[in-house]
Design an enzyme around this catalytic site. Sequence first.
Site, PDB file in Angstrom:
ATOM      1  N   CYS A 180       0.748  -1.310   0.023  1.00 24.49           N
ATOM      2  CA  CYS A 180       0.041  -0.104   0.002  1.00 24.49           C
ATOM      3  C   CYS A 180       0.886   1.362  -0.062  1.00 24.49           C
ATOM      4  O   CYS A 180       0.744   2.146  -0.721  1.00 24.49           O
ATOM      5  CB  CYS A 180      -1.005  -0.115   1.016  1.00 24.49           C
ATOM      6  N   CYS A 181       1.887   1.486   0.896  1.00 26.90           N
ATOM      7  CA  CYS A 181       2.773   2.338   1.097  1.00 26.90           C
ATOM      8  C   CYS A 181       3.640   2.614  -0.326  1.00 26.90           C
ATOM      9  O   CYS A 181       3.826   3.721  -0.976  1.00 26.90           O
ATOM     10  CB  CYS A 181       3.763   2.358   1.907  1.00 26.90           C
ATOM     11  N   CYS A 201      -1.240   8.488   7.411  1.00 25.36           N
ATOM     12  CA  CYS A 201      -2.476   8.215   6.721  1.00 25.36           C
ATOM     13  C   CYS A 201      -3.328   7.498   7.863  1.00 25.36           C
ATOM     14  O   CYS A 201      -3.300   7.198   9.046  1.00 25.36           O
ATOM     15  CB  CYS A 201      -2.494   6.902   5.943  1.00 25.36           C
ATOM     16  N   CYS A 253      -3.630   4.028   9.340  1.00 24.43           N
ATOM     17  CA  CYS A 253      -2.446   3.498   9.881  1.00 24.43           C
ATOM     18  C   CYS A 253      -2.007   4.418  11.102  1.00 24.43           C
ATOM     19  O   CYS A 253      -0.909   4.328  11.505  1.00 24.43           O
ATOM     20  CB  CYS A 253      -1.546   3.172   8.928  1.00 24.43           C
ATOM     21  N   CYS A 313       7.390   4.013   6.419  1.00 23.58           N
ATOM     22  CA  CYS A 313       6.391   3.789   5.455  1.00 23.58           C
ATOM     23  C   CYS A 313       6.985   3.366   3.946  1.00 23.58           C
ATOM     24  O   CYS A 313       6.307   2.794   2.982  1.00 23.58           O
ATOM     25  CB  CYS A 313       5.539   5.290   4.916  1.00 23.58           C
TER      26      CYS A 313
HETATM   27  S1  SF4 Z   1       0.397   4.637   5.742  1.00 23.99           S
HETATM   28 FE1  SF4 Z   1      -1.176   3.038   5.446  1.00 23.99          FE
HETATM   29  S2  SF4 Z   1      -2.842   4.035   4.129  1.00 23.99           S
HETATM   30 FE2  SF4 Z   1      -0.824   5.381   4.157  1.00 23.99          FE
HETATM   31  S3  SF4 Z   1       0.035   4.196   2.125  1.00 23.99           S
HETATM   32 FE3  SF4 Z   1       1.011   3.214   3.917  1.00 23.99          FE
HETATM   33  S4  SF4 Z   1      -0.378   1.566   4.401  1.00 23.99           S
HETATM   34 FE4  SF4 Z   1      -1.405   2.723   2.743  1.00 23.99          FE
END
Ligand code: SF4
Length: 246
Positions: free
Chosen positions: A125-126, A206, A209, A232
């Site tokens: 996701c990051c 985010c 998280c 991240c």
């Molecule tokens: S901090 Fe969480 S929501 Fe944001 S990009 Fe990374 S995993 Fe995704």
Amino acid sequence: MAAFETSARLELQDRAHGLSNRYEGQSAQEVLESAIRQDFAGKIGLVSSFGAESAVLLHMVAMIDPYVPVIFLDTWKHFPETIEYRDTLVAKLGLCNIQVVTPRPAGVAADDPDGDLSKTNPDLCCHVRKTLPMLAALRSLSCWITGRKRGQTADRDDLALFEAQDRWLKVNPLLDWGRDDIASYFKAHDLPEHPLKAQGYLSIGCAPCTRAVRPDEDPRAGRWADSEKSECGIHIVDGKIVRQGA
Ligand code: SF4
């Protein structure tokens, strides 16, 4: 990204080491002034999360040159309060070159069609929402400014003033700053606090998280609190991203 040549990588590491030695003992403002006006003139930017402590570097950069690019990685997962705070700070500090960088919609559709990848594979996701957009945004720069500090996580204890990462140098002007230094700077320059700070959010990323922390907890304890993850990905050299099932 194509593999960065080993010799170029070593050369960059040498340069980071030389710069760290040259600026040792100088204040954060002095380091930034030299980096922005001399060493990396026109080739340096600040990557800012507009989080709880971001106003310090944003203010320092604005005082030196408000046209320095400020890159904000809009993952589409931020708290609305962060977007509001970003706009407040940009207006107050007179920052003239904000670059809001978003993920590729096709990449998000492919890897995170339901929007809940942060729960199942936060590294991926990051990677999709932060790292890939950031690498594209850094293309015209040779150095970026970060707000990382020693002591924030175990990985950051031996942080150097300048570091090499991939084809870029990074400068960490606040590496020795503690919470009292940050609080004093906010007070001295009448900087507004992130709206969530009063609710116990001391390190803000985010929304999915990040949680508030108790007074006895480390400020970063609220980041990826239910996993081993502590970075991240934008600060990881040659990080390996694992897709589901791989
Ligand atoms: S901090 Fe969480 S929501 Fe944001 S990009 Fe990374 S995993 Fe995704």
